[in-house]
Design an enzyme around this catalytic site. Sequence first.
Site, PDB file in Angstrom:
ATOM      1  N   THR A 107       0.662  -1.159   0.032  1.00  0.00           N
ATOM      2  CA  THR A 107      -0.035  -0.070  -0.094  1.00  0.00           C
ATOM      3  C   THR A 107       1.031   1.396   0.092  1.00  0.00           C
ATOM      4  O   THR A 107       2.021   1.133   0.419  1.00  0.00           O
ATOM      5  CB  THR A 107      -0.730  -0.090   1.356  1.00  0.00           C
ATOM      6  OG1 THR A 107      -1.805   1.281   1.240  1.00  0.00           O
ATOM      7  CG2 THR A 107      -0.283   0.117   2.524  1.00  0.00           C
TER       8      THR A 107
ATOM      9  N   ASN B  29      -0.706   4.078   1.371  1.00  0.00           N
ATOM     10  CA  ASN B  29      -1.572   4.565   1.955  1.00  0.00           C
ATOM     11  C   ASN B  29      -0.945   4.896   3.580  1.00  0.00           C
ATOM     12  O   ASN B  29      -0.971   3.969   4.111  1.00  0.00           O
ATOM     13  CB  ASN B  29      -3.101   4.147   2.160  1.00  0.00           C
ATOM     14  CG  ASN B  29      -4.142   4.859   2.788  1.00  0.00           C
ATOM     15  OD1 ASN B  29      -3.843   5.378   4.139  1.00  0.00           O
ATOM     16  ND2 ASN B  29      -5.277   4.994   2.445  1.00  0.00           N
TER      17      ASN B  29
ATOM     18  N   HIS C  35      -1.968   6.221   6.076  1.00  0.00           N
ATOM     19  CA  HIS C  35      -2.944   6.046   7.181  1.00  0.00           C
ATOM     20  C   HIS C  35      -3.023   4.483   7.554  1.00  0.00           C
ATOM     21  O   HIS C  35      -2.801   3.997   8.688  1.00  0.00           O
ATOM     22  CB  HIS C  35      -4.443   6.628   6.992  1.00  0.00           C
ATOM     23  CG  HIS C  35      -4.576   8.106   6.695  1.00  0.00           C
ATOM     24  ND1 HIS C  35      -4.577   8.832   7.889  1.00  0.00           N
ATOM     25  CD2 HIS C  35      -4.599   8.806   5.777  1.00  0.00           C
ATOM     26  CE1 HIS C  35      -4.640   9.990   7.371  1.00  0.00           C
ATOM     27  NE2 HIS C  35      -4.803  10.155   5.965  1.00  0.00           N
TER      28      HIS C  35
ATOM     29  N   ASP D  74      -7.738  -4.113   1.077  1.00  0.00           N
ATOM     30  CA  ASP D  74      -8.719  -3.427   0.403  1.00  0.00           C
ATOM     31  C   ASP D  74     -10.033  -3.228   1.168  1.00  0.00           C
ATOM     32  O   ASP D  74     -10.299  -4.189   1.997  1.00  0.00           O
ATOM     33  CB  ASP D  74      -9.095  -3.988  -0.916  1.00  0.00           C
ATOM     34  CG  ASP D  74      -9.687  -3.029  -1.817  1.00  0.00           C
ATOM     35  OD1 ASP D  74      -8.812  -1.945  -2.490  1.00  0.00           O
ATOM     36  OD2 ASP D  74     -10.635  -2.933  -2.279  1.00  0.00           O
TER      37      ASP D  74
ATOM     38  N   PHE E 177      -8.785  10.314   8.259  1.00  0.00           N
ATOM     39  CA  PHE E 177      -8.544   9.585   7.128  1.00  0.00           C
ATOM     40  C   PHE E 177     -10.075   9.007   6.559  1.00  0.00           C
ATOM     41  O   PHE E 177     -10.951   8.576   7.272  1.00  0.00           O
ATOM     42  CB  PHE E 177      -8.037   8.148   7.795  1.00  0.00           C
ATOM     43  CG  PHE E 177      -7.918   6.780   6.809  1.00  0.00           C
ATOM     44  CD1 PHE E 177      -7.885   7.058   5.479  1.00  0.00           C
ATOM     45  CD2 PHE E 177      -7.756   5.658   7.439  1.00  0.00           C
ATOM     46  CE1 PHE E 177      -7.758   5.965   4.602  1.00  0.00           C
ATOM     47  CE2 PHE E 177      -7.525   4.509   6.371  1.00  0.00           C
ATOM     48  CZ  PHE E 177      -7.509   4.759   5.207  1.00  0.00           C
TER      49      PHE E 177
ATOM     50  N   ASP F  93     -13.393   8.246   8.221  1.00  0.00           N
ATOM     51  CA  ASP F  93     -13.426   8.239   9.662  1.00  0.00           C
ATOM     52  C   ASP F  93     -14.168   9.110  10.189  1.00  0.00           C
ATOM     53  O   ASP F  93     -15.142   9.200  11.338  1.00  0.00           O
ATOM     54  CB  ASP F  93     -11.999   8.227  10.120  1.00  0.00           C
ATOM     55  CG  ASP F  93     -11.384   7.049  10.325  1.00  0.00           C
ATOM     56  OD1 ASP F  93     -12.106   5.998   9.860  1.00  0.00           O
ATOM     57  OD2 ASP F  93     -10.069   6.821  10.588  1.00  0.00           O
TER      58      ASP F  93
ATOM     59  N   LYS G  36      -8.625   3.526  18.160  1.00  0.00           N
ATOM     60  CA  LYS G  36      -9.209   2.941  16.613  1.00  0.00           C
ATOM     61  C   LYS G  36      -8.899   1.437  16.527  1.00  0.00           C
ATOM     62  O   LYS G  36      -9.705   0.461  16.104  1.00  0.00           O
ATOM     63  CB  LYS G  36      -9.043   3.995  15.373  1.00  0.00           C
ATOM     64  CG  LYS G  36      -9.696   3.155  14.333  1.00  0.00           C
ATOM     65  CD  LYS G  36      -9.172   3.955  13.002  1.00  0.00           C
ATOM     66  CE  LYS G  36      -9.924   3.367  11.776  1.00  0.00           C
ATOM     67  NZ  LYS G  36      -9.317   4.183  10.415  1.00  0.00           N
TER      68      LYS G  36
HETATM   69  P1  IMP Z   1      -8.450   1.137  -0.480  1.00  0.00           P
HETATM   70  O1  IMP Z   1      -8.874   0.018   0.440  1.00  0.00           O
HETATM   71  O2  IMP Z   1      -7.214   1.702  -0.659  1.00  0.00           O
HETATM   72  O3  IMP Z   1      -9.173   0.966  -2.216  1.00  0.00           O
HETATM   73  O4  IMP Z   1      -9.297   2.398  -0.051  1.00  0.00           O
HETATM   74  C1  IMP Z   1     -10.676   2.501   0.075  1.00  0.00           C
HETATM   75  C2  IMP Z   1     -11.022   4.063   0.558  1.00  0.00           C
HETATM   76  O5  IMP Z   1     -12.007   3.514   1.665  1.00  0.00           O
HETATM   77  C3  IMP Z   1     -10.064   4.780   1.244  1.00  0.00           C
HETATM   78  O6  IMP Z   1      -9.486   5.642   0.331  1.00  0.00           O
HETATM   79  C4  IMP Z   1     -10.807   5.495   2.158  1.00  0.00           C
HETATM   80  O7  IMP Z   1     -11.538   6.566   1.660  1.00  0.00           O
HETATM   81  C5  IMP Z   1     -11.688   4.563   2.710  1.00  0.00           C
HETATM   82  N1  IMP Z   1     -11.232   3.765   3.946  1.00  0.00           N
HETATM   83  C6  IMP Z   1     -10.432   2.666   3.940  1.00  0.00           C
HETATM   84  N2  IMP Z   1     -10.248   2.227   5.321  1.00  0.00           N
HETATM   85  C7  IMP Z   1     -10.710   3.215   5.967  1.00  0.00           C
HETATM   86  C8  IMP Z   1     -10.608   3.466   7.340  1.00  0.00           C
HETATM   87  O8  IMP Z   1     -10.181   2.931   8.102  1.00  0.00           O
HETATM   88  N3  IMP Z   1     -11.283   4.739   7.765  1.00  0.00           N
HETATM   89  C9  IMP Z   1     -11.942   5.545   6.919  1.00  0.00           C
HETATM   90  N4  IMP Z   1     -12.051   5.407   5.741  1.00  0.00           N
HETATM   91  C10 IMP Z   1     -11.385   4.194   5.297  1.00  0.00           C
END
Ligand code: IMP
Length: 201
Positions: free
Chosen positions: A15, A17, A19, A76, A155, A158, A178
């Site tokens: 990833t 990401n 966060h 995901d 994030f 959230d 969390k």
């Molecule tokens: P992906 O899993 O990277 O495709 O992300 C999906 C999207 O879901 C992210 O861009 C966030 O907008 C949202 N998301 C995923 N996990 C969380 C979380 O733990 N908190 C808030 N939003 C989340």
Amino acid sequence: MQLYFIFMKKICFATNNEHKIQEVKNIIGNAFQILSLKDVGCSEDLPETGNTLEQNSAQKANYIFKNYHIACFADDSGLEIESLNNKPGVDSAHYAGTRNATDNNNKVLAELADKTNRNAVFKTVITFVSLNSESQFTGIVKGEIINQLPEKEGFGYDPIFIPLGESKTFAEMSIVEKNKISHRSIAINKLIEYLNLREDL
Ligand code: IMP
């Protein structure tokens, strides 16, 4: 200390990401050495063309294993809202057409404006891939969507999600708070349990 690192299991977390990385590192601690995509030399976007969280999670983990030959896991995740037919779901990242979290939250709140049922779940699917093995671990947390977007950012979704039985949104919680209850921590703890049994890694 250096010797300790040599014997730690090395696993890539597929990833970019930040966060997700912070949350997962906080849960895993020193149990395993987590390598980033940058650490394994991957700078390209990972493929995510599936129709489900399960498919996308598997696609990302398999991409890294096939191209970089290292045991890895991918996450995901998505928000599923009952009265929106489980949307945004797999489209959570770009629900409003951009990858902007405020736009996504505002779209969800506008769609829920006339709804009394505000039940939702956050779901994470982790896929772990190594030589001759592929396993998935799921974490789900139930909650509700609040009425208005608060000023405090956070994030993704959230800032608008209150887990069942809690009085604060995920965005108002510390990372430790969390991680005690989140969808991601449930899935990651299942992964840790599995990895602890894998003596071949
Ligand atoms: P992906 O899993 O990277 O495709 O992300 C999906 C999207 O879901 C992210 O861009 C966030 O907008 C949202 N998301 C995923 N996990 C969380 C979380 O733990 N908190 C808030 N939003 C989340």
